[in-house]
Structure formats: C-alpha cells, structure tokens
Write a protein that holds these residues in place. Structure first.
Motif, short mmCIF file in Angstrom:
data_model
loop_
_atom_site.label_atom_id
_atom_site.label_comp_id
_atom_site.label_asym_id
_atom_site.label_seq_id
_atom_site.Cartn_x
_atom_site.Cartn_y
_atom_site.Cartn_z
N SER A 1 0.70 -1.05 -0.07
CA SER A 1 0.65 -0.09 0.48
C SER A 1 0.40 1.38 -0.01
CB SER A 1 -0.37 -0.04 1.51
OG SER A 1 -0.16 0.23 2.36
N ASN A 2 1.88 1.06 0.66
CA ASN A 2 3.10 2.24 0.57
C ASN A 2 2.79 2.76 1.25
OD1 ASN A 2 5.38 4.13 -0.19
ND2 ASN A 2 4.07 5.08 -2.31
N THR A 3 2.37 2.62 2.47
CA THR A 3 1.58 3.67 3.92
C THR A 3 2.56 3.03 5.30
OG1 THR A 3 0.18 2.17 4.57
CG2 THR A 3 -0.57 3.65 3.04
N ASN A 4 2.29 4.63 5.69
CA ASN A 4 3.26 4.50 6.52
C ASN A 4 2.76 2.96 7.95
OD1 ASN A 4 5.67 5.13 6.26
ND2 ASN A 4 4.98 7.11 6.81
N THR A 5 1.31 2.96 8.10
CA THR A 5 0.86 2.08 8.11
C THR A 5 1.62 0.94 7.94
OG1 THR A 5 -1.25 3.35 8.57
CG2 THR A 5 -1.62 1.09 8.62
N GLU A 6 1.47 0.32 6.64
CA GLU A 6 1.35 -1.39 6.82
C GLU A 6 3.02 -1.24 6.93
OE1 GLU A 6 0.90 -1.98 2.60
OE2 GLU A 6 2.20 -4.20 3.53
N ARG A 7 3.91 -0.32 6.65
CA ARG A 7 5.35 -0.45 7.24
C ARG A 7 5.39 -0.77 8.71
NH1 ARG A 7 6.00 3.85 4.30
NH2 ARG A 7 6.34 2.76 1.94
N ASN A 8 4.57 -0.16 9.73
CA ASN A 8 4.74 -0.11 10.71
C ASN A 8 3.91 -1.09 11.48
OD1 ASN A 8 6.19 1.94 11.09
ND2 ASN A 8 4.84 3.19 11.46
N PHE A 9 2.97 -2.15 11.04
CA PHE A 9 2.18 -3.46 10.76
C PHE A 9 3.39 -4.23 11.50
CE2 PHE A 9 -0.32 -6.68 9.00
CZ PHE A 9 -0.73 -7.61 10.50
N HIS A 10 4.11 -4.36 9.83
CA HIS A 10 5.16 -5.06 9.67
C HIS A 10 5.65 -4.94 10.61
CE1 HIS A 10 3.07 -6.91 6.11
NE2 HIS A 10 2.89 -5.81 5.46
N ILE A 11 6.82 -4.43 10.81
CA ILE A 11 7.38 -3.67 11.92
C ILE A 11 7.18 -4.14 12.89
CG2 ILE A 11 8.93 -1.97 13.01
CD1 ILE A 11 9.67 -0.71 10.20
N THR A 12 6.28 -3.98 13.97
CA THR A 12 5.97 -4.20 14.68
C THR A 12 5.81 -5.57 15.00
OG1 THR A 12 3.74 -2.84 14.75
CG2 THR A 12 3.58 -4.84 16.03
N SER A 13 5.54 -6.49 14.20
CA SER A 13 5.57 -8.02 13.97
C SER A 13 6.91 -8.39 13.99
CB SER A 13 5.16 -8.99 12.62
OG SER A 13 3.36 -8.88 12.54
N ALA A 14 7.63 -7.57 13.09
CA ALA A 14 9.10 -8.15 13.15
C ALA A 14 9.87 -7.98 14.59
CB ALA A 14 10.30 -7.06 11.84
N LYS A 15 9.07 -6.61 15.25
CA LYS A 15 9.85 -6.83 16.67
C LYS A 15 9.60 -7.60 17.64
CE LYS A 15 9.40 -1.91 16.28
NZ LYS A 15 9.03 -0.35 17.15
N ALA A 16 8.37 -7.93 17.68
CA ALA A 16 7.89 -9.68 18.36
C ALA A 16 8.49 -11.06 18.18
CB ALA A 16 6.44 -9.67 17.86
N GLU A 17 9.15 -10.54 16.44
CA GLU A 17 9.67 -11.94 15.88
C GLU A 17 11.11 -11.68 16.59
OE1 GLU A 17 7.56 -14.28 14.65
OE2 GLU A 17 9.41 -15.26 13.95
N LEU A 18 11.14 -11.34 16.78
CA LEU A 18 13.22 -10.82 17.16
C LEU A 18 13.23 -11.05 18.87
CD1 LEU A 18 14.72 -7.59 15.50
CD2 LEU A 18 15.56 -10.46 15.55
N ARG A 19 11.52 -10.12 19.85
CA ARG A 19 12.29 -10.18 20.91
C ARG A 19 11.70 -11.99 21.25
NH1 ARG A 19 13.74 -10.69 25.03
NH2 ARG A 19 12.59 -10.19 27.08
N GLY A 20 11.29 -12.52 19.83
CA GLY A 20 10.54 -13.83 20.53
C GLY A 20 11.94 -15.21 20.39
#
Ligand code: HEM
Length: 445
Positions: A181-200
């Motif tokens: 979608s080229n939106t920051n909302t999408e970027r930050n949505f996936h970045i949230t998952s990436a942060k959780a994945e890294l913490r995991g």
C-alpha cells in the motif's frame, strides 16, 4: 537429587538432536535469515523490475477515491505487461536458499499487486493469476516447503532489514524492503510483527535449553526450568507490550481501508483465485498472510502444550462457541511457514517430556509454568482488543474520500466481501484460542 519417581513419571531419554541450527534457525535472529535475501539478477531481474514498477504506482482496485482512480490506467498497462511476461524456469535459480526466498517474496508481492489492483466487477467469477507468476511460485514453494502465496515469511521474515545496514537488526533498527500500500501504517504493522519476532528469539533459546536438559527430573534441571519459565513469561509480556504499542504507529482507519485489502487471499474475497498453468490449482493453500503464521507464536503454544484442537480433556470444558470455532486454524497456518520451521514445530511437539507434564506433577514448577500460561492468555486478550480496534470497530466506519466516493465503496462492501474483514468468524476463532490457553493452566484459580 530428585528423580523420576518423585514426579510419578516414566522419563525417557533426553533427545540430543533438538538444536535450532538443525532447522535454519539462528541464535541471534531466530526465524529471520542472517542476511536479508538479496535482489534477483540475470533473467529474474524481470520480476524485480515489475515489482519496482508496482510499488507506490498501483492503487487498490476497491479504492474509490479520485487519487486512486487516477492510477487505474497505469495499473491496466502494468497488468497487461505482466500477462505478456515470459514463463521463466526456476530451475535456473542458483542453488542458494536466499535466492529462492527472494523469488517467493517477489512473486507473491506481484500476485497480490496483480489481483488487488483490479477494480472489482461485482461478479463472483474466479480471478486468474497468469501462468508466468503462478507456475514459478508453485515451483519455488515446493522447494521451500511453503504455501505458494503471500505469507508472514514474505511480508516480515524476508522483508525486514536493518535500517542502518552497518548495525545488526534490532527493535530500534528495522526497516522494510517492500509494501503493497506504500503507507507508513503498513510499514509499522509489519515492523511491529518483526519486533515481536525478534523479541521471541529468547523464547527459542529457552525451549532449546529445556530440550537439551540431560535429566529433566534432576533438581538443578527443575529449578532451572522454573527460572526459565518465569523468563518466558516476561518475554511474552514484552510481546504483549509490543502489540499494544502498535496503536502509536499503526492507524486503524488507514489499516482497515487502505492496507488490509491488499493482503486478502483467495479465501476472503467474492472470487476464488485460479493459478493458470497449475493443475488442480483449487487445492493450493491460498489464504492471506497473518501473524498466525509466525513460528515463534506457535512455538510458545507447542512448548506450553496449548490444545487448540480440543483433543484433550481439560477444564473448564469448551463452550459451544469454542467447539464450533475453526479448530484446525493453527494447524493449517503451519503450511504457510517455510518447511524447516514447520519441521521445528513438529519435532518440538515430539519432545519426550512435555513441560506441562512436569508442571502437573512438580510443585516446584507449577507456579512458574502457570505464570507463563497466564502471560500468553493475556497476550491473546490484548490481541482480541487489537482486532476489535483495527477490524471489528473499523468495519462500521466511513471509507476514506468524499461522501460520494465513500458511498461507492460502501456499495462494494455490501456485495459480500465480509469474510475475514471482521465479525463473528474472527471473534470466535480468537476467543477459542484464548480459552484453549486458559485451559492449559495446571492450577484452576
Ligand atoms: C493491527 C494488528 C493486528 C490485527 C488486525 C490482527 C488480526 C488478526 C486476525 C484477524 C487473526 C485471525 C486469523 C487471521 O485472519 O489470520 C489473527 C491471528 C493471529 N494474530 Fe493477529 N493481528 C494483528 C497483529 C498481530 C501481531 C502484532 C501479532 C504478534 C505479535 C499477532 C499474532 C497473531 C496470532 C498468533 C494469531 C493466531 C491466532 C492466535 O494465536 O490467537 N497479531 N490476527
């Protein structure tokens, strides 16, 4: 020394083979590859170029705003170009896992751009994915052992990279290579998952340490496991915080109306997808991506012994709603993980002494085990609130644009695009998962 008799258990030999490295899992980055997959070259540059020409230039077909409609002629040309692309032989891809991952990701993005940039025509006829995308993604997916469609691995694991390439990827150093979608909302949505994945990743190490214990029943092993379960609870609490903090960076209205439509798989819209050139393409796994495909999240469930399928008799008994919910969802989601990660879960489930069996019989473990389970239940409670905020509540809001544009979009919504966009299906699925987690506690309060 404690021994097995004190636990009332027959303890089999501890496995020696359950090591992260056996499953392409890294001790620092977990299920992320050590290096982000690099761009394809040679004849496969054609796919990369098509992706470059799609990002930010195509609009979501169901977006009725004037700015989106202005992009439709470009979209028609782009799709025409895709239909005329040659069918490339994936056998020519070098024997290098990162290239196969990159190929899967690029093709999966192209497919979603191709399908979802088409304005809906209101008819339930199937939509066709051209052979030049369909055949190679199916071939690449067979090698990787993953579904031939956009997955969590494509949007997060193979898409994330360090924002500053001189430093390792970390919670404060993540960027994304691609969005739909080229939106920051999408970027930050996936970045949230990436942060959780890294913490995991810490959880993966805790699980490995448990699997490597020379004698599960030894007093030192038990006190170490108790300590590690407390640590696991803390990490799960951190995952909940990461999830809740997404409210600061991910806009619910934008997510619902401008982002989510791009992710839909063949199971959501009015029209099924047909993969041209692929025999029996209706048997392929073609659901949309979801953090429900994160191996870390599944690993926590498997390690703690959450019974999503209601195979075991536990209390309280499942409600009628729980029984009717989609019990096979989590199992199905594993088909959307890379084969090695799926294998990791399968072997984890086969550990000779599940930590829940030990916790049931050991007063030393009970409290810390339940603390970990409770943390996971709290995660699922928080996740349900997030889904309410981002999907269920947003389904009742006005689409973006002028009143006329919004009205046109609402007309489209009422033509049956509801599955997976909110409502009872998702709510009862998530509630069933939360209740199955609650049923995992060994001490009923
Ligand atoms: C805007 C944020 C989010 C929304 C709207 C959302 C939505 C959903 C929905 C609708 C499902 C149900 C199945 C499906 O359609 O895939 C689901 C499942 C799931 N999501 Fe999310 N999600 C969000 C963020 C996250 C994040 C950040 C995580 C992980 C940290 C996560 C973890 C999960 C898990 C593990 C499942 C499987 C079901 C379960 O374990 O309870 N979600 N999500």
């Amino acid at each position: 020394m404690l021994n097995a008799a004190l636990f009332g258990l027959e303890l089999p030999e501890t496995p020696t083979g359950f090591k992260l490295e056996n499953y392409q899992v890294d001790y620092a980055t977990g299920f992320f590859p050590q290096e982000p997959p690099s761009r394809l070259s040679g004849q496969f540059k054609l796919w990369e170029d098509a992706l470059d020409d799609a990002e930010g230039k195509l609009s979501l077909g169901e977006d009725t705003r004037a700015c989106a409609k202005a992009k439709r002629p470009y979209g028609e040309n782009w799709r025409d170009r895709i239909r005329n692309m040659p069918l490339l032989d994936t056998g020519d891809l070098a024997d290098e896992p990162r290239l196969w991952q990159r190929a899967h990701m690029v093709l999966a993005f192209l497919i979603n751009f191709y399908i979802h940039s088409q304005p809906p025509n209101g008819s339930p006829t199937p939509v066709h994915v051209p052979e030049c995308l369909a055949v190679p993604i199916v071939n690449v997916s067979r090698v990787l052992g993953i579904a031939p469609v956009l997955t969590f691995a494509d949007t997060v694991l193979w898409n994330a990279k360090p924002a500053d390439s001189q430093l390792p990827m970390s919670a404060n150093n993540i960027a994304l290579a691609h969005t739909l979608s080229n939106t920051n909302t999408e970027r930050n949505f996936h970045i949230t998952s990436a942060k959780a994945e890294l913490r995991g990743v810490e959880i993966l190490r805790i699980i490995e340490d448990y699997a490597q214990l020379p004698d599960y029943a030894d007093i030192h092993a038990v006190s170490r496991t108790a300590k590690d379960l407390r640590r696991l609870a803390t990490v799960v609490q951190d995952l909940t915080d990461i999830l809740q903090n997404m409210k600061d960076t991910v806009d619910p209205h934008c997510f619902y109306w401008q982002v989510r439509g791009w992710f839909r798989g063949s199971d959501c819209g009015t029209s099924k997808w047909i993969y041209d050139g692929v025999p029996e393409s209706d048997t392929l796994d073609l659901a949309g991506p979801s953090a429900g495909q994160s191996t870390v999240m599944h690993a926590i469930d498997v390690f703690l012994g959450v019974d999503h399928q209601l195979h075991e008799k536990r209390s309280p008994a499942p409600s009628e709603e729980n029984k009717k919910a989609d019990r096979g969802f989590m199992e199905r989601m594993r088909r959307y993980m890379p084969g090695q990660h799926h294998a990791y879960l399968k072997d984890l489930a086969a550990l000779p002494v599940p930590v829940r069996s030990l916790a049931k019989t050991s007063p030393l473990l009970r409290e810390s085990y339940d603390l970990a389970v409770l943390a996971l239940k709290k995660f699922r409670d928080a996740h349900m609130r997030i889904v309410c905020l981002y999907i269920i509540n947003m389904a009742g809001t006005t689409p973006p644009g002028t009143p006329e544009e919004a009205l046109e979009r609402q007309g489209m919504q009422s033509q049956g695009r509801a599955k997976g966009t909110g409502g009872s299906h998702v709510a009862s699925l998530l509630k069933a998962g939360r209740d199955a987690t609650d049923r995992t506690l060994v001490v009923r309060r």
